[in-house]
Design a protein around this motif. Sequence first.
Motif, mmCIF file in Angstrom:
data_model
loop_
_atom_site.group_PDB
_atom_site.id
_atom_site.type_symbol
_atom_site.label_atom_id
_atom_site.label_comp_id
_atom_site.label_asym_id
_atom_site.label_seq_id
_atom_site.Cartn_x
_atom_site.Cartn_y
_atom_site.Cartn_z
ATOM 1 N N ASP A 131 0.830 -1.218 0.000
ATOM 2 C CA ASP A 131 0.000 0.000 0.000
ATOM 3 C C ASP A 131 0.861 1.264 0.000
ATOM 4 O OD1 ASP A 131 -2.429 -1.300 -0.058
ATOM 5 O OD2 ASP A 131 -2.563 -1.480 2.125
ATOM 6 N N GLN A 190 1.072 4.065 -2.947
ATOM 7 C CA GLN A 190 0.813 5.485 -2.667
ATOM 8 C C GLN A 190 1.920 6.365 -3.250
ATOM 9 O OE1 GLN A 190 0.110 6.664 1.438
ATOM 10 N NE2 GLN A 190 -1.057 4.792 1.760
ATOM 11 N N ARG A 219 -5.324 -9.459 -3.553
ATOM 12 C CA ARG A 219 -5.630 -8.191 -4.209
ATOM 13 C C ARG A 219 -6.432 -8.375 -5.510
ATOM 14 N NH1 ARG A 219 -3.446 -3.483 -2.131
ATOM 15 N NH2 ARG A 219 -3.353 -3.849 0.106
#
Length: 436
Positions: free
Chosen positions: A13, A17, A113
């Motif tokens: 994550d 980002q 995912r």
Amino acid sequence: MAASVNGRELVLDILLQITRDGEYSHIALKNVLDKYQYLDKKERAFITRVVNGTLEHMIEIDYIINQFSKVKVQKMKPVIRMIIRSAVYQLKYMDSVPDSAVLNEAVKLASKRGFSTLKGFVNGVLRSVSRNLESVAYPSEEDRLAWMEIRYSLPQWILKQWLASYDEETVKRIAEEFLKEKPITVRCNLEKITKEELLKLLKEEGVTVEEEPAVPYALYLSGYDHLAGLNSFRQGYYQVQDISSMQVARWAAPKADDYIIDVCAAPGGKAIHLAEILAGTGHVEARDLTEYKVGLIRENILRSGLHNIEAVCKDATVRDEASIKKADIVIADLPCSGLGVLGKKPDLKSRMTEEMQKELASLQRSMLKVVKEYVKPGGKLLYSTCTISRDENEENARWLTEIDPKFRLIRQKQMLPGRDPGDGFYIAMFQRENDE
């Protein structure tokens, strides 16, 4: 609670980002570590290392992946690309993690995912990398730029720029220094505590401390879990600040009762250092462009306990009539390409471009043109950046003396990682002639 959080998923994550959503690496990492403060120290250290390591070595990692994958890195889906990249970093640079665990976790993560159809692809690429890591065909050292680009994971445009200014050994030393894991540097607040007392307190808190012989109030800290979790930090006994950045206040050498304006001050390290030197006299006005940045300065001022400093929201590109010829010292630590701090902000390697660097050099000139007017006759202007770039540094200093001969360049220095303690950093000190 902690068991439900997967460290590798947090790594993924954070990396997404940064690389996909454009967040700065130090901010993305801090936000996640702040949110998951309850994770144990080992897990937090793992997350930090894999995120920073993947970003630091990304050019080399992509080069390796492209030798073993039919689908090239840039053609992969962002989630799959990032799962494979961080796994390759672990395979190559983290002996403590068994290869089988790296592969299993990567495959599980792809499935979790929503990419279960690509589990075989992820497994196949990582298996090939794992088996053949020792036999990766790197560029020949005779092809100097290509070899250095992959060996140090540095874009060729940066290497070309540095090789035009420094010899090859110096450039290699800078590049190597960026890839080393380093402790955090702090400056002891001698207004609040003696260095000896602080050393004793930090050791009691279980922090590993080293001293810096060149700067008596600088310390290197490591082995702690969370800085804000240390009472010594919360009490304002020290500020996080790099050795090279500490030189600005040393060069400025303020006298009692001086009025100082720091035009781009966040998070406030230099401004607070100057206020400490003033020892309760004078006044430091620490300015920055946004309320968010001013908030960061205020937090640090509050911890420092100083009263001769304030944080103010002002734009350094806009002339402030009330400040003309008012300051004994103006500090202009201006926005720059950040090529001196690639060890701390590895995402800048892929984020910064030559075009952006040129725009920044131009922005620095427009700011200098405005803020030099705040210096009193006889006063000082200190221009600094955390980059290694002649255009942003020496050329801008030369330009300032050309457009305004009232400003005399007294001294300047480009600090280089591996040669000087601390980050790559530049300082130029000017004095305005006393024409009154």
